[in-house]
Design a protein around this motif. Structure first.
Motif, PDB file in Angstrom:
ATOM      1  N   GLY A 397       0.716  -1.245   0.038  1.00 50.74           N
ATOM      2  CA  GLY A 397      -0.210   0.253  -0.168  1.00 50.74           C
ATOM      3  C   GLY A 397       0.841   1.251  -0.088  1.00 50.74           C
ATOM      4  N   ALA A 398      -0.312   2.626   0.887  1.00 47.22           N
ATOM      5  CA  ALA A 398       0.780   3.648   0.508  1.00 47.22           C
ATOM      6  C   ALA A 398       0.791   4.686   1.260  1.00 47.22           C
ATOM      7  N   VAL A 399       1.158   5.375   1.971  1.00 48.19           N
ATOM      8  CA  VAL A 399       1.363   6.163   3.435  1.00 48.19           C
ATOM      9  C   VAL A 399       2.302   7.416   2.409  1.00 48.19           C
ATOM     10  N   ALA A 400       1.645   8.678   2.827  1.00 47.97           N
ATOM     11  CA  ALA A 400       1.980   9.816   1.838  1.00 47.97           C
ATOM     12  C   ALA A 400       2.684  10.581   3.582  1.00 47.97           C
ATOM     13  N   PRO A 401       4.243  11.592   2.513  1.00 48.15           N
ATOM     14  CA  PRO A 401       4.239  12.099   3.203  1.00 48.15           C
ATOM     15  C   PRO A 401       4.055  13.771   3.666  1.00 48.15           C
ATOM     16  N   ALA A 402       4.270  14.061   4.940  1.00 48.88           N
ATOM     17  CA  ALA A 402       4.007  15.020   5.930  1.00 48.88           C
ATOM     18  C   ALA A 402       4.458  16.590   5.018  1.00 48.88           C
ATOM     19  N   HIS A 403       5.605  16.127   3.819  1.00 48.90           N
ATOM     20  CA  HIS A 403       6.102  17.558   3.320  1.00 48.90           C
ATOM     21  C   HIS A 403       6.657  17.082   2.165  1.00 48.90           C
ATOM     22  N   SER A 404       6.520  17.572   1.367  1.00 47.44           N
ATOM     23  CA  SER A 404       6.805  16.826  -0.301  1.00 47.44           C
ATOM     24  C   SER A 404       7.668  18.761  -1.018  1.00 47.44           C
ATOM     25  N   ASP A 405       8.263  18.393  -1.167  1.00 49.51           N
ATOM     26  CA  ASP A 405       9.296  20.144  -2.527  1.00 49.51           C
ATOM     27  C   ASP A 405       7.865  19.453  -3.372  1.00 49.51           C
ATOM     28  N   GLY A 406       7.326  18.639  -3.902  1.00 50.34           N
ATOM     29  CA  GLY A 406       6.983  18.519  -5.486  1.00 50.34           C
ATOM     30  C   GLY A 406       7.037  17.383  -5.945  1.00 50.34           C
ATOM     31  N   GLU A 407       9.008  17.456  -6.210  1.00 54.53           N
ATOM     32  CA  GLU A 407       9.666  16.049  -6.815  1.00 54.53           C
ATOM     33  C   GLU A 407       9.980  14.901  -6.271  1.00 54.53           C
ATOM     34  N   SER A 408       9.623  15.118  -4.717  1.00 51.01           N
ATOM     35  CA  SER A 408       9.589  13.339  -4.137  1.00 51.01           C
ATOM     36  C   SER A 408       8.660  13.124  -3.561  1.00 51.01           C
ATOM     37  N   GLY A 409       8.054  12.046  -2.900  1.00 52.29           N
ATOM     38  CA  GLY A 409       6.302  11.708  -2.013  1.00 52.29           C
ATOM     39  C   GLY A 409       7.359  11.159  -1.100  1.00 52.29           C
ATOM     40  N   HIS A 410       8.884  10.646  -1.005  1.00 55.59           N
ATOM     41  CA  HIS A 410       9.245  10.315  -0.228  1.00 55.59           C
ATOM     42  C   HIS A 410       9.634  11.002   0.826  1.00 55.59           C
ATOM     43  N   ALA A 411       8.974   9.685   2.814  1.00 51.81           N
ATOM     44  CA  ALA A 411       8.945  10.128   3.963  1.00 51.81           C
ATOM     45  C   ALA A 411      10.206  10.979   4.400  1.00 51.81           C
ATOM     46  N   TYR A 412      10.958  12.091   4.432  1.00 54.41           N
ATOM     47  CA  TYR A 412      13.181  11.968   4.906  1.00 54.41           C
ATOM     48  C   TYR A 412      12.617  13.191   5.652  1.00 54.41           C
ATOM     49  N   HIS A 413      11.433  14.125   6.041  1.00 56.07           N
ATOM     50  CA  HIS A 413      11.294  15.108   6.869  1.00 56.07           C
ATOM     51  C   HIS A 413      10.802  15.126   7.928  1.00 56.07           C
ATOM     52  N   PHE A 414      11.651  14.963   9.064  1.00 55.58           N
ATOM     53  CA  PHE A 414      11.041  14.117  10.258  1.00 55.58           C
ATOM     54  C   PHE A 414      12.130  14.083  11.236  1.00 55.58           C
TER      55      PHE A 414
END
Length: 736
Positions: A397-414
């Motif tokens: 499945g899928a989990v959305a990030p809390a922040h995105s720059d529009g280029e990436s949807g990876h969750a690395y801002h924490f």
């Protein structure tokens, strides 16, 4: 004097700050216009312009934590309040790539040419054209939706005019590798600016075609000097890229727009208007304002926070800016505009409140362009959401990030204080406006259906832990951006997570009948919300977790707005507890988004006084620049689009609410505006609605495109209402 609301704004002087520049945009390119006759500047932006991280790249993938998750879950369920702090790979907090401006197109006339009077600059919301005029000189700027180009047309530019592309904007990196180009062409000249990011193989290139009528054009590298022209037409585009851009080919593409000189400014505008004007005009608000106040410049109106003319204009400006910022992507924290490289919070797409609030009027406000822009962002990033689910939680499945720059949807801002990688409700919140859009138009988007299925698969794999009574447990669980008073940020059974999981599963079941039994059964096993000792809906349903009331976010009331899980009509007990929770909530740091989020929830709970108070906090707080773009904090501190884009949604929700089976009229009309008209609202049962109200009564005209029975709620109570496709229905209400 204007007898109707003004669809634009004006100022008697040029912008002295970039924040006060008038805005135009087509959802790809943006233009921020100063309007100075002797030193005119247009700051050029584009949704794709984000600064790469440099040579080291940082950690731009989600952390691989799935193997450590079960042990942390065990500790949280056994009562360890800080266990979730160990669910990290130890990386420092990393921001997403920051949004930044490209350059400014600068037009200079000799300093000995003082501003004659009168001067006036305007922006017409119905066309997207900003205009500045002073004596014979005039400049018109718009960003074409048809041709994806920034258009500036200057008439009577004077005996001498210097034109250049200038990258020197506040905060620009000193190591930015900048190269200029300038060549004469049959029309006049072609200017280019290429900027290479420090420590990166990425760059952006801007190209401006200068078409001169009369006079002569002379190269003055890095720009050109125009003498004795009758008019100058400039066409500008910018592209972010790797490698090199063929400037000659870009210039040829701009030249093609002029059709070998046969196309004029008016022709370019005529191609643009059919894509902008009807969209903007679909919904209008009239608050019966004083005609004399409607004629005032925006700067003067902003000094009159109780003026109905001000709220009319802010509603109109909010729709205009929201439409102008939506295209390739939905609006960022700054919409589509910034004049500074040091953009607060990276100018990101912030998915745990800000983006969600800004797009709140997409369905009811009849802006499918905004819904489509949001859909574009979601579906482009869905593969990254799958990576998040696998890496952090070990699920499908899928989990959305809390922040995105529009280029990436990876969750690395924490970080420890912001464990945003543990937040699981984001996908449901981002998909909710798309579901509303489907209901409004009566057709299901297969892309939304596919994304909902991915979210349901995540919950199938993630919701495996149970409490002592056999109910499912969301663990770890994060309520953005708050923490329990007696525990750490990562906790158990945040109210938002429970609401989102339940809604996502039931919505996915509605879109996928073949899986409906399984997903509904899973939703039924989730625990109910908890009411705490204060009589308030608890932010965490897990027993023993204590509420922290003074916070700008209202995540725990997600079931009230944007969902309809908790309503005064279906769940009056929970609605009363939610109202108590809202009353106890503090404003913390006076963020505009907090006040307007409060207003949206109050509207759902039929609290008109609380809606009015929240609006007053924003109108009294000096949140709006002269451009009518807003700030994040009072006193115009930190350029931010939350208030500007959310305010139309607040006013619509206070006057009209709908679900696929219900219409609520005048649920929470702000007391300060006893008369008015709201026209063109779209309902989720497939009807357009016009509403007029006064102290003596109200009239609603419904124009349904579907045959359907709904429940109508007014101050008098509920009654069934049968609608027939193609047959207008007129409703008369008493307002007292």
């Amino acid at each position: 004097m204007s007898a109707t609301p003004v669809h634009g704004t004006w100022e008697p002087r040029p912008a002295a700050r970039w924040e006060d520049g008038f805005l135009s945009g087509n959802g790809h390119h943006g233009a921020l216009v100063f309007g100075d006759p002797n030193d005119d500047r247009i700051v050029v932006t584009h949704h794709t312009l984000v600064r790469p991280p440099g040579e080291d790249g940082g950690h731009r993938l989600p952390p691989r934590l799935a193997d450590a998750l079960p042990a942390v879950q065990d500790r949280l369920l056994s009562g360890d309040p800080t266990a979730a702090e160990d669910l990290t790979d130890g990386r420092p907090l990393q921001w997403v790539q920051p949004f930044h401006p490209a350059f400014q197109v600068r037009l200079r006339r000799p300093d000995d040419n003082p501003h004659p009077h009168p001067y006036r600059r305007t922006v017409d919301f119905t066309t997207g054209v900003t205009r500045a005029a002073c004596a014979d000189w005039a400049s018109h700027v718009f960003v074409s939706r048809a041709d994806d180009v920034i258009v500036q047309y200057v008439t009577s530019p004077g005996p001498a005019l210097g034109i250049s592309l200038d990258h020197r904007l506040p905060g620009a990196p000193t190591a930015l590798g900048v190269g200029h180009g300038a060549v004469l062409t049959p029309e006049g000249a072609l200017l280019s600016l290429r900027a290479r990011y420090p420590g990166s193989d990425r760059a952006y290139t801007g190209v401006t075609l200068v078409a001169v009528t009369g006079g002569r054009t002379v190269l003055t590298p890095p720009g050109v000097h125009v003498e004795g022209a009758r008019s100058v037409l400039l066409l500008t585009r910018v592209r972010r890229h790797t490698g090199e851009v063929d400037v000659v080919a870009e210039g040829r593409a701009l030249r093609d727009l002029l059709d070998d000189g046969r196309a004029s400014y008016d022709d370019l505008l005529a191609r643009h208007l059919p894509r902008h004007r009807p969209a903007y005009r679909r919904v209008t608000l009239d608050l019966a304002a004083d005609p004399a106040e409607r004629d005032l410049p925006g700067s003067e109106l902003l000094t009159r926070p109780r003026s109905a003319a001000l709220l009319e204009r802010l509603f109109a400006a909010g729709r205009y800016h929201l439409l102008s910022a939506a295209g390739l992507f939905p609006p960022r924290l700054t919409g589509l505009w910034t004049g500074d490289w040091d953009t607060a919070w990276s100018g990101a797409f912030t998915n745990d409140a800000n983006l969600n609030l800004q797009t709140a009027s997409a369905a009811a406000g009849a802006l499918p362009e905004v819904a489509e822009a949001l859909a574009s962002l979601v579906h482009r990033q869905l593969p990254d959401w799958r990576d998040n689910a696998r890496a952090v939680f070990g699920t499908r499945g899928a989990v959305a990030p809390a922040h995105s720059d529009g280029e990436s949807g990876h969750a690395y801002h924490f970080s420890r204080e912001y464990p945003l990688h543990l937040w699981t409700a984001g996908a449901d919140w981002l998909l909710k406006p798309l579901v509303d859009h489907d209901e409004t138009r009566g057709e299901r988007d297969p892309r939304t259906a596919a994304a909902l299925a991915e979210v349901a698969l995540f919950y199938e794999d993630f919701l495996t832990r149970t409490d002592a009574e056999g109910r499912l447990v969301v663990v770890p669980s994060y309520s953005p951006e708050n923490r329990p008073a007696n525990a750490s940020w990562g906790a158990v059974n945040a109210a938002m997570d429970l609401s989102a999981a339940r809604h996502a599963l039931l919505t996915a079941a509605a879109y996928h009948p073949e899986h409906a039994g399984r997903w509904r059964a899973l939703a039924d096993r989730l625990p109910p919300h908890r009411v705490n000792a204060d009589g308030a809906l608890a932010e965490w349903a897990w027993p023993g977790l204590e509420d922290s009331y003074d916070h700008r976010h209202l995540s725990h009331l997600y079931g009230v707005w944007p969902l309809e899980e908790i309503t005064p009509y279906d769940t009056p007990g929970l609605a009363a507890a939610a109202h108590r929770a809202l009353a106890l909530r503090g404003a913390e740091n006076d963020s505009a988004h907090g006040h307007l989020h409060h207003a949206l929830i109050a509207a759902r709970l039929r609290d008109a006084d609380r809606v009015g108070h929240a609006l007053d906090q924003v109108l009294d707080g000096d949140f709006f620049h002269v451009s009518l773009m807003s700030a994040h904090y009072p006193h115009r501190d930190v350029y931010n689009a939350d208030a500007a884009h959310t305010l139309p949604a607040v006013l619509i929700e206070a006057l009209v609410q709908s679900t696929p089976d219900r219409l609520v009229l005048l649920p929470a009309p702000p007391p300060a505006y006893p008369s008015g008209a709201l026209r063109g609202v779209r309902t989720r049962f497939g009807a357009t609605l016009d509403l007029t109200w006064s102290p003596d009564g109200a009239t609603a005209v419904l124009r349904p495109d579907r045959t359907h029975r709904i429940e109508l709620w007014t101050s008098a109570g509920a009654e069934p209402l049968d609608l027939v496709a193609g047959e207008d229905r007129v409703l008369t209400l008493r307002t007292r």
